[in-house]
Motif scaffolding. Structure first.
Motif, short mmCIF file in Angstrom:
data_model
loop_
_atom_site.label_atom_id
_atom_site.label_comp_id
_atom_site.label_asym_id
_atom_site.label_seq_id
_atom_site.Cartn_x
_atom_site.Cartn_y
_atom_site.Cartn_z
N ARG A 11 0.91 -1.49 0.14
CA ARG A 11 0.06 -0.28 -0.06
C ARG A 11 1.19 1.53 0.05
O ARG A 11 0.93 2.34 -0.14
CB ARG A 11 -0.82 0.08 1.32
N THR A 12 1.92 1.21 0.15
CA THR A 12 2.85 2.23 0.93
C THR A 12 3.90 2.76 -0.42
O THR A 12 5.11 3.73 -0.65
CB THR A 12 3.76 2.28 1.81
N PRO A 15 4.63 4.10 -7.10
CA PRO A 15 4.55 5.60 -7.23
C PRO A 15 3.01 6.50 -6.82
O PRO A 15 3.57 8.49 -6.52
CB PRO A 15 4.15 6.07 -9.36
N ALA A 16 2.00 5.81 -5.59
CA ALA A 16 1.16 7.00 -5.18
C ALA A 16 1.54 7.03 -3.87
O ALA A 16 1.38 8.03 -3.21
CB ALA A 16 0.42 5.88 -4.84
N ASP A 17 3.31 6.52 -3.65
CA ASP A 17 3.35 7.13 -2.42
C ASP A 17 4.56 8.54 -2.73
O ASP A 17 5.83 8.48 -3.22
CB ASP A 17 4.75 5.56 -1.91
N ARG A 18 3.57 9.54 -2.00
CA ARG A 18 4.83 10.63 -1.71
C ARG A 18 5.06 11.75 -1.05
O ARG A 18 5.34 12.44 -1.43
CB ARG A 18 3.70 11.54 -3.19
#
Length: 129
Positions: A11-12, A15-18
């Protein structure tokens, strides 16, 4: 890696982990949120301590006698040191949590205690003289 930590890791990462800083969030696995939040509370406590030291320095300078200006300087330097060390300390602790390593020690607590003791003794001497 357990199934739970693997799913948290999925989940972390990607590309979604900014989240910033990457040197903290780009390593290890996601720790228990309670530990991360405790680390954040400790970071904020160090900042509150720095603010308290700054207020004490200003009060000593404003209301103290001529000899107490060095006490104000000691308190102000301690405030800057504590504030400057708060974020690097948070980074080291968060990385240790993510890598499941022992938490690192810090000299800031000892230095702060010695500085506050020195400032308190100086104030006591100035008040008594």
């Amino acid at each position: 890696m357990t199934d739970e930590s693997a799913s948290r890791s999925e989940r972390t990462e990607g590309p979604a982990d900014r989240r910033w800083p990457r040197r903290v969030y780009g390593v290890g696995t996601e720790p228990d949120p309670r530990f991360t939040l405790a680390n954040e509370r400790t970071f904020l406590a160090w900042l509150r301590t720095a603010l308290g030291l700054m207020v004490a320095a200003a009060a000593v300078k404003a209301f103290g006698t001529d000899g107490s200006q060095w006490t104000a300087v000691v308190l102000a330097v301690l405030a800057v040191g504590v504030a400057a060390e708060a974020f690097p300390r948070w980074i080291r602790n968060e990385r240790a949590l993510r890598l499941q390593l022992p938490l690192p020690s810090t000299p800031v607590a000892v230095v702060s205690a010695v500085g506050v003791i020195a400032a308190g003794m100086t104030i006591a001497v100035v008040v008594l003289i």
